[in-house]
Design a protein around this motif. Structure first.
Motif, short mmCIF file in Angstrom:
data_model
loop_
_atom_site.label_atom_id
_atom_site.label_comp_id
_atom_site.label_asym_id
_atom_site.label_seq_id
_atom_site.Cartn_x
_atom_site.Cartn_y
_atom_site.Cartn_z
N GLY A 146 4.06 3.03 3.47
CA GLY A 146 2.98 3.85 4.02
C GLY A 146 1.68 3.08 4.14
O GLY A 146 0.93 3.26 5.11
N ALA A 147 1.39 2.23 3.16
CA ALA A 147 0.17 1.42 3.21
C ALA A 147 0.20 0.47 4.41
O ALA A 147 -0.81 0.32 5.12
CB ALA A 147 0.00 0.63 1.92
N ILE A 148 1.34 -0.13 4.64
CA ILE A 148 1.48 -1.03 5.80
C ILE A 148 1.35 -0.25 7.09
O ILE A 148 0.63 -0.66 8.02
CB ILE A 148 2.82 -1.81 5.73
N GLY A 149 2.02 0.90 7.17
CA GLY A 149 1.90 1.74 8.36
C GLY A 149 0.47 2.18 8.60
O GLY A 149 -0.03 2.13 9.73
N ALA A 150 -0.21 2.60 7.55
CA ALA A 150 -1.61 3.04 7.69
C ALA A 150 -2.51 1.90 8.13
O ALA A 150 -3.46 2.10 8.90
CB ALA A 150 -2.11 3.62 6.37
N ALA A 151 -2.21 0.69 7.67
CA ALA A 151 -3.02 -0.47 8.04
C ALA A 151 -2.84 -0.84 9.51
O ALA A 151 -3.70 -1.50 10.09
CB ALA A 151 -2.66 -1.66 7.16
N LEU A 152 -1.75 -0.40 10.12
CA LEU A 152 -1.45 -0.79 11.51
C LEU A 152 -1.69 0.32 12.53
O LEU A 152 -1.51 0.09 13.73
CB LEU A 152 0.00 -1.26 11.60
N THR A 153 -2.11 1.49 12.09
CA THR A 153 -2.24 2.62 13.02
C THR A 153 -3.26 2.38 14.13
O THR A 153 -3.16 2.98 15.20
CB THR A 153 -2.64 3.92 12.29
#
Length: 176
Positions: A146-153
């Motif tokens: 989730g942290a990686i996904g949030a960083a790439l949104t």
């Protein structure tokens, strides 16, 4: 992330439901702050930039959430959660405004229904996948995903033509 936070808080960290509630409540405060600051931010930097710049600014915040622990790390994770929710609050206000302005009146109901269907469907699928990943790889793994996904949104928005839109009122009128 939201799916696994109760597991991490209650089982791994041994914190109570009150701590979890306050932590999640920080997200509510962040979303409210985002909703309040969305219009002034869009007026200052443009609506397109207001969709992607906050995501870039808070990209590291998800890592703080994934690093949640007791003591100072709990406070840092809470700040990260608040920051992610702030970005979401801004995106909700600006995104809804843009979709409503770009959609002909006759299609507004269909557009909103389709968007909500896709959003809630994605949430359901994401929660299920987080549960499976948490079961087989541990509850912190979905936090990092989730942290990686949030960083790439912010990237898809940055790469789209919307990124430089100054104001949705500059869009051509829609036939309705």
């Amino acid at each position: 992330m939201t799916t696994m936070l109760p597991v991490v808080f209650l089982r791994d960290l041994g914190l109570g439901a009150g701590a979890l509630g306050l932590f999640l409540g920080a997200g509510g405060v962040g979303a409210l702050l985002g909703a309040v600051t969305a219009r002034p931010l869009a007026a200052r930097i443009g609506h397109g930039r207001a969709l992607w710049v906050p995501g870039l600014l808070v990209a590291p915040a998800g890592a703080l959430v994934a690093l949640v622990d007791t003591g100072v790390w709990l406070w840092l994770a809470g700040l990260g959660w608040l920051a992610l929710a702030w970005r979401t609050g801004i995106g909700n206000v600006i995104g809804v405004s843009l979709r409503q302005r770009a959609t002909p009146d006759a299609l507004l109901g269909r557009m909103n229904a389709t968007f909500r269907f896709l959003l809630t469907g994605a949430i359901a699928v994401g929660a299920g996948l987080a549960g499976l990943l948490g079961q087989y790889a541990g509850p912190r793994t979905p936090l990092w995903v989730g942290a990686i996904g949030a960083a790439l949104t912010w990237l898809p928005l940055y790469r789209s033509p919307v990124r430089t839109l100054p104001d949705p009122d500059r869009l051509p009128p829609t036939a309705g």
